[in-house]
Design an enzyme around this catalytic site. Structure first.
Site, short mmCIF file in Angstrom:
data_model
loop_
_atom_site.label_atom_id
_atom_site.label_comp_id
_atom_site.label_asym_id
_atom_site.label_seq_id
_atom_site.Cartn_x
_atom_site.Cartn_y
_atom_site.Cartn_z
N LYS A 33 75.24 24.66 29.34
CA LYS A 33 74.39 23.71 28.60
C LYS A 33 73.47 22.94 29.56
O LYS A 33 72.29 22.77 29.27
CB LYS A 33 75.29 22.75 27.81
CG LYS A 33 74.54 21.78 26.92
CD LYS A 33 75.36 21.40 25.70
CE LYS A 33 76.55 20.52 26.05
NZ LYS A 33 76.16 19.15 26.40
N SER A 34 74.01 22.48 30.67
CA SER A 34 73.17 21.70 31.62
C SER A 34 72.00 22.55 32.12
O SER A 34 70.86 22.09 32.17
CB SER A 34 74.01 21.27 32.82
OG SER A 34 75.00 20.36 32.43
N GLY A 103 72.78 13.64 24.66
CA GLY A 103 72.45 12.64 25.68
C GLY A 103 71.67 13.26 26.82
O GLY A 103 70.72 12.67 27.35
N ARG A 131 74.56 5.40 21.88
CA ARG A 131 74.79 5.54 23.33
C ARG A 131 73.74 4.79 24.15
O ARG A 131 72.59 4.67 23.74
CB ARG A 131 74.83 7.04 23.69
CG ARG A 131 76.01 7.72 23.01
CD ARG A 131 76.04 9.21 23.27
NE ARG A 131 76.27 9.52 24.67
CZ ARG A 131 76.27 10.75 25.15
NH1 ARG A 131 76.03 11.79 24.35
NH2 ARG A 131 76.51 10.96 26.42
N SER A 175 75.91 9.54 37.56
CA SER A 175 75.39 10.26 36.39
C SER A 175 74.33 11.28 36.81
O SER A 175 73.27 10.92 37.32
CB SER A 175 74.77 9.28 35.39
OG SER A 175 74.03 9.99 34.43
N GLN A 177 72.71 12.96 34.69
CA GLN A 177 71.60 12.79 33.74
C GLN A 177 70.58 11.81 34.31
O GLN A 177 69.37 12.04 34.23
CB GLN A 177 72.13 12.29 32.40
CG GLN A 177 72.99 13.31 31.69
CD GLN A 177 73.54 12.79 30.38
OE1 GLN A 177 73.35 11.63 30.03
NE2 GLN A 177 74.23 13.64 29.64
N ASP A 327 83.35 16.22 31.53
CA ASP A 327 83.45 16.69 30.14
C ASP A 327 84.79 17.36 29.85
O ASP A 327 85.05 17.76 28.71
CB ASP A 327 82.31 17.67 29.84
CG ASP A 327 80.96 16.97 29.86
OD1 ASP A 327 80.91 15.75 29.61
OD2 ASP A 327 79.95 17.65 30.15
N LYS A 354 80.48 8.61 25.86
CA LYS A 354 80.06 10.01 25.61
C LYS A 354 79.78 10.16 24.11
O LYS A 354 79.53 9.19 23.43
CB LYS A 354 81.15 10.96 26.10
CG LYS A 354 81.28 10.98 27.62
CD LYS A 354 80.04 11.54 28.28
CE LYS A 354 80.14 11.56 29.79
NZ LYS A 354 78.85 11.90 30.42
N ARG A 402 83.83 18.21 21.71
CA ARG A 402 84.90 18.50 22.68
C ARG A 402 86.26 17.96 22.22
O ARG A 402 87.30 18.53 22.56
CB ARG A 402 84.53 17.96 24.07
CG ARG A 402 83.26 18.62 24.62
CD ARG A 402 83.14 18.45 26.12
NE ARG A 402 81.76 18.59 26.54
CZ ARG A 402 81.11 19.76 26.69
NH1 ARG A 402 81.73 20.89 26.44
NH2 ARG A 402 79.85 19.78 27.07
C1 S3P Z 1 75.24 16.37 32.16
C2 S3P Z 1 75.83 15.36 32.85
C3 S3P Z 1 77.04 14.65 32.41
C4 S3P Z 1 77.77 15.42 31.30
C5 S3P Z 1 76.83 15.98 30.28
C6 S3P Z 1 75.82 16.91 30.92
C7 S3P Z 1 73.99 16.97 32.68
O1 S3P Z 1 76.68 13.39 31.94
O2 S3P Z 1 78.72 14.57 30.67
O3 S3P Z 1 77.56 16.71 29.29
O4 S3P Z 1 73.62 18.07 32.24
O5 S3P Z 1 73.38 16.36 33.56
P1 S3P Z 1 76.48 12.14 32.96
O6 S3P Z 1 75.64 12.63 34.04
O7 S3P Z 1 75.81 11.07 32.19
O8 S3P Z 1 77.87 11.78 33.39
#
Ligand code: S3P
Length: 445
Positions: A33-34, A103, A131, A175, A177, A327, A354, A402
């Site tokens: 997914k990332s 997110g 969130r 993070s 993200q 996760d 989350k 999840r």
């Molecule tokens: C992700 C980072 C994680 C993870 C999310 C995907 C990403 O979140 O929980 O499912 O793709 O960068 P955080 O970076 O906010 O912890």
């Protein structure tokens, strides 16, 4: 139009798992997914046409595809998982950018859009609207972006994009993200952009930026890892092959550890060390788990994972490991419920923000299934049953994919069936979860 407008929750969303015979087979889980979000966003910013294979076609990623189209890029699906994305200078979308449940989608897109001269509104579903967004909005504002958030720094968020300056940001929340949003904004910024990580987080953005021809300097220093965008920031289209998502692989993998007699091979799973905390923890718990045929695919490590049923024992999971398995705590907590002794998991404050308050959801779900579990601040403690827990509960999944998958896995090996009240959200990250599990022999209805 964003597909997030389609309601995912239906009355028939309940699912049930029953004690299953040995799970056996060779499977592939959907794409990471990332990486899927990042491939679409970088493709939409790059010069030329990027070819993606193995894209996760879960709702979260489809919403990001719709979003980049809204910003003017082209994103076409040629075959399952095979997409072509053609980049452009981003312009104002005519309708709000609806990121659904994601997110990652919304935070990365806000960063990517901030440096263009455009106006946009970002929205999401009920869970995403709860969130916190300030974690990306504050540093993006420090670069010069004009964001207007709803009360408490929540969605909807309005952006008036424009010229951005540089920033040196310390990523205290660990993070990925936030880091990724800032690097994306940095692609259009005029100054130096640097993120410092006391604890390194998943580095897919760094790896993929390099694959698109962008200069990224990474340097480990006494105060942490320094990630700096170099002078060459223009992106050139490339090909991206996305391997299986380790966060999705975690569910059949743990099911294989818990259901007596099971033996499963998971092919082509991404095993980037910054995502591999669950594998390390399960190995410490005594899991019979082996990584074979390690290789590289589109700049990421990939392996086949072989897992066999066997007894587990409790462990202490240190806080520093949390970013590499953030996760995976719901499914680790399920594994811990079957183990002998107590498992203690430290440093889980982020689980509260989350898709649901996962700490609360895990504790409530485990207790409903007859397992002694509790939280102390940001620590989760599970008293293992030393074998199958009672089960026999209808668990509240809190619209969280999840949580739903974790408790269905618990029900495959508990003494009584386990149902979850909302399984429809599983499609956000793992479309085809139930049929894939059934192909191994799992009794999920
Ligand atoms: C992700 C980072 C994680 C993870 C999310 C995907 C990403 O979140 O929980 O499912 O793709 O960068 P955080 O970076 O906010 O912890």
């Amino acid at each position: 139009m964003s597909m997030a407008t389609t309601p995912l929750l239906r009355d028939d969303d309940r699912a049930e798992a029953l004690a299953s015979p040995a799970l056996r087979g060779v499977i592939e889980v959907p794409g990471d997914k990332s990486m899927s979000h990042r491939a679409l966003i970088l493709g939409a910013l790059a010069e030329g046409t990027t070819r993606i294979s193995g894209l996760l076609e879960g709702q979260d990623v489809l919403d990001t595809a719709a979003a980049v189209r809204g910003f003017g890029a082209t994103a076409e699906r040629l075959a399952p998982g095979a997409w072509h994305v053609t980049g452009t200078r981003w312009r104002s979308p005519v309708i709000p950018v609806d990121c659904g449940n994601s997110g990652t989608g919304v935070r990365l897109l806000m960063g990517a859009a901030a440096g263009f001269s455009l106006a946009a509104q970002f929205t999401g579903d009920r869970s995403l609207s709860r969130r916190p967004m300030e974690r990306v909005l504050d540093p993006l504002r420090a670069m010069g972006a004009d964001f207007d958030a709803s009360e408490g720094g929540r969605l909807p968020v309005r952006l008036r994009g424009g010229t951005l300056g540089g920033l040196c940001f310390r990523n205290e929340r660990a993070s990925a993200q936030v880091k990724s949003a800032l690097l994306l904004a940095g692609l259009q910024a005029q100054g130096e952009v640097e993120v410092v990580e006391p604890v390194p987080t998943r580095d897919h953005m760094e790896n993929m930026l390099r694959a698109f021809g962008c200069e990224v300097e990474i340097c480990d220093e006494a105060d942490g890892r320094h990630i700096r965008l170099g002078g060459r920031r223009a992106l050139a289209a490339t090909s991206v092959r996305i391997p299986g998502d380790p966060s999705s692989a975690a569910f059949p993998l743990v099911a294989g550890l818990l259901v007596p007699g099971s033996e499963i091979i998971l092919r082509s799973v991404m095993v980037n060390p910054l995502r591999a905390g669950l594998f390390a923890t399960l190995a410490e718990m005594g899991a019979d788990l082996r990584l074979d045929h390690e290789r590289s695919r589109s700049g990421e490590q990939v392996a086949d994972i072989k897992v066999r049923f066997g007894p587990l024992h409790g462990v202490v999971v240190p806080a520093e490991r949390a970013p590499s398995m953030i996760d995976e705590y719901p499914i680790l907590a399920v594994a811990a419920a079957f183990a002998t002794d107590r498992t203690v998991m430290h440093g889980l404050a982020e689980l509260r923000v989350k898709e649901s308050d996962r700490l609360a959801a895990i504790v409530a779900g485990l207790r409903a299934c007859g397992v002694d579990a509790w939280d102390e601040g940001d620590t989760l403690i599970v008293e293992g049953c030393g074998g199958p827990p009672p089960g026999g509960a209808d668990v509240a999944a809190h619209d969280d994919h999840r949580i739903a998958m974790s408790f269905l896995v618990l029900g495959l090996a508990s003494r009584n069936p386990v149902s979850v009240d909302s399984a429809g959200m599983i499609a956000t990250s793992f479309p085809g979860f139930a049929p894939l599990m059934r192909s191994l022999g799992a009794r999920i209805s």
